[in-house]
Design a protein around this motif. Structure first.
Motif, short mmCIF file in Angstrom:
data_model
loop_
_atom_site.label_atom_id
_atom_site.label_comp_id
_atom_site.label_asym_id
_atom_site.label_seq_id
_atom_site.Cartn_x
_atom_site.Cartn_y
_atom_site.Cartn_z
N ARG A 218 0.64 -1.31 0.23
CA ARG A 218 0.19 -0.09 -0.18
C ARG A 218 1.15 1.22 -0.22
N ILE B 159 15.81 -1.40 16.13
CA ILE B 159 15.07 -2.50 15.16
C ILE B 159 13.56 -3.12 16.01
N ASP B 160 12.58 -3.49 15.28
CA ASP B 160 11.09 -3.83 16.22
C ASP B 160 11.79 -5.38 15.42
N VAL B 161 11.93 -5.86 14.33
CA VAL B 161 12.04 -7.49 14.22
C VAL B 161 13.13 -8.02 13.34
N PHE C 212 14.39 -11.03 10.80
CA PHE C 212 14.05 -12.02 10.22
C PHE C 212 15.32 -12.95 10.09
N PRO D 21 14.26 -8.36 18.95
CA PRO D 21 13.09 -9.63 18.99
C PRO D 21 13.24 -9.92 17.45
N LEU E 120 12.42 -13.62 14.71
CA LEU E 120 11.23 -14.84 14.26
C LEU E 120 12.14 -15.38 13.57
N LEU F 188 10.36 -10.49 1.79
CA LEU F 188 9.13 -10.10 1.59
C LEU F 188 8.21 -9.89 3.28
N LEU F 189 8.97 -11.14 4.35
CA LEU F 189 7.70 -10.53 5.52
C LEU F 189 8.44 -8.48 6.03
N LEU G 190 6.45 -6.45 4.28
CA LEU G 190 4.91 -6.72 4.91
C LEU G 190 4.60 -6.15 6.36
N PHE G 191 4.98 -6.23 7.03
CA PHE G 191 5.69 -5.90 8.41
C PHE G 191 5.29 -4.13 8.87
N ARG H 32 2.40 -2.87 6.61
CA ARG H 32 0.16 -3.17 7.18
C ARG H 32 1.05 -2.35 8.64
N GLU H 33 2.15 -1.63 8.59
CA GLU H 33 2.82 -0.89 10.11
C GLU H 33 2.33 -1.44 11.67
N ILE H 34 2.63 -2.90 11.46
CA ILE H 34 3.28 -3.78 12.50
C ILE H 34 3.76 -3.46 13.27
#
Lengths: 333, 333
Positions: free
Chosen positions: A8, A73-75, A77, A98, A100, A114-115, A118-119, A122-124
């Protein structure tokens, strides 16, 4: 059911870093690495610990190039080829980000990208990282034979890159941007030769890239390059044939990181490079900088992974493969 | 940096299924499995193929209980303990669902649930699945010794459950709902005893659950149960002590799937059950149905994973662990 997600607010890959070994430095891509390690042990006492250092360095460089500290950094991968993904675990644990864990074999860089995208889209969260690696010596020991055995390699075999790539995705006006991604399905065409991964993985790349074209209405001419991860010489020609048969030509703009990373005339790598770090490091060292500068405008990045294990190969199983895709662009759209 | 994400439109876990083996049937949770397989080979010729059947059955049952076909599902998150996650790959490939492989050792069910929930909450897709499994015989062979060796087990060791859980997350008015999730960090307290995973993992559960309380302002009294994955008897008492020391008591509402799945008096499992499938099957077979019926109203589900491998253990490395958390509720909020 659509496999392609259009962003988006296309997030930016704000920072990236590529780390390599001696053989990678000697290849045609040598100049694009942020750091080279001449010592395959990386001053550690085992190759597995060396692979963890690869990821530690990649994450560290990607953070510092972007002016970030780990707590920004929030996450994260991350994953790799080692059993239980220990290259990642031990490489990144000291950053206390954090985490994953992901497993996509050599498609890991695509999956992480891609993960993370998307995070952000989509404002995760606000800042997401992805990292992966491979190391020639850990991969040989785990998948084939310890190096000391001195086994012969088949002509279709590939050389696992000693390399790592890491990147940071965030909302920003800075190119490049992730415009869309396609989540792959597992494809299994019945190949059982674990020394011919390129042929096993090509149908997965074909499936995912075709799906992207079908679902977006775009075509190869919309892209400077269609980049695959590590199909190597054999797999690349299988991929181009599969597209040819479906009436689409990609040969003039297809690039494969496995074909790019070594010089086939002087480096004796047989069918080319492979490993999570092959596509991971060339994405972060070669393609992302060229997209930032506007030397490249649009690429599809589709790393591919062979989802086998030595145990199930020895039990006679076929090699299932997967490919995930990201559309990277100099323009935000 | 916040590790907890509050759902905007709490998605529903619309369908779920739990599959088990003979020992799981004989335990106190036996009645909660959707299907029991008496044969540890699941009519296959290797234990690895049997583990794939576990996941195939779990996904199949979760789909059919919800009235879904595989083509209704936009993305499946899955992983397991086998090298290269082959339990998942070979188990789910025939469904041809877009697939993102994850690796979180025994925290996999939490990781899959939180990723599936975030994908639905942020409208990335409409139906997302998560699946995981473990099998006693594959885990013994890979992590310890082949069964035929007849090795002695230490008092702190746990029994890997032969079990699988799968679930479908979707926007729906049907309880239970995923209200929030917390992404864990890797915690390494220096434990090196690979036969005492509970002690290694307890600090990770403590870290993630404490973070959730801090970031949300909630407390243990807001929940019927605080459920951990497979800390077993030893790890559970470590977890309760860690909370006690921080001035919070969880002992009266703490449940551990590893303590619940077998009867310690009659089943000789030493410190309890373990494996991705332990927490995965009890979430899908026991907790989610009770949350749907309103017998339970709010639980925290925090599966924990030990991110070691036999290779790095033999190299003297410590055991890093991780725990991811989901808040599950009968009410949508």
């Amino acid at each position: 059911m659509r496999s392609t997600v259009i962003m988006r607010e296309p997030p930016s890959v704000v920072s990236y870093a590529a780390i390599g070994g001696k053989k990678e430095e000697e290849g045609p891509m040598g100049q694009y690495f942020d750091k080279i390690n001449e010592d395959p042990y990386f001053s550690e006492d085992t190759f597995e610990k060396a692979e963890s250092q690869l990821q530690k360095q990649a994450v560290g460089h990607a953070l510092s190039k972007g002016g970030f500290s780990p707590s920004d950094i929030d996450v994260l991968f991350g994953g790799d080829l080692l059993n239980q993904c220990t290259g990642t675990t031990y490489g990144i644990k000291s950053y206390e980000i954090p985490f994953l864990g992901i497993y996509g074999a050599c498609s890991t860089m695509s999956e992480g990208l891609l993960l993370a995208s998307l995070f952000i889209d989509r404002e995760i969260c606000r800042k997401a990282m992805a990292v992966t690696s491979s190391h020639f010596c850990t991969a040989e020991r785990q998948y084939r034979m310890p190096l000391n055995y001195g086994g012969q390699r088949t002509p279709t075999s590939q050389w696992t890159a000693t390399a790592s790539g890491a990147l940071v995705v965030s909302p920003s006006e800075k190119a490049p941007f992730v415009r869309a991604c396609t989540i792959g399905k597992i494809v299994d065409m019945g190949v059982t030769d674990a020394n011919n991964m390129g042929a096993a993985m090509a149908p997965a790349a074909f499936s995912t890239i075709s799906t992207f074209f079908e679902e977006t209405g775009m075509s190869p001419s919309d892209f400077d390059h269609i980049v695959t991860g590590d199909l190597g010489a054999v797999g690349s020609s299988v991929l181009c044939s599969l597209f040819e048969k479906s009436g689409i030509s990609i040969e003039d703009r297809h690039l494969d990181c496995g074909k790019m990373i070594y010089d086939p005339d002087t480096q004796d790598v047989h069918a080319g490079g492979s490993g999570c770090g092959c596509a991971g490091s060339l994405l972060c060292g070669y393609f992302l900088p060229k997209l930032r500068e506007g030397e490249l405008h649009n690429i599809l990045f589709a790393a591919t992974g062979a989802l086998l294990s030595p145990t199930v190969s020895q039990q006679g199983e076929t090699i299932p493969s997967i490919s995930h895709l990201a559309w990277l662009s100099h323009e935000r759209g």
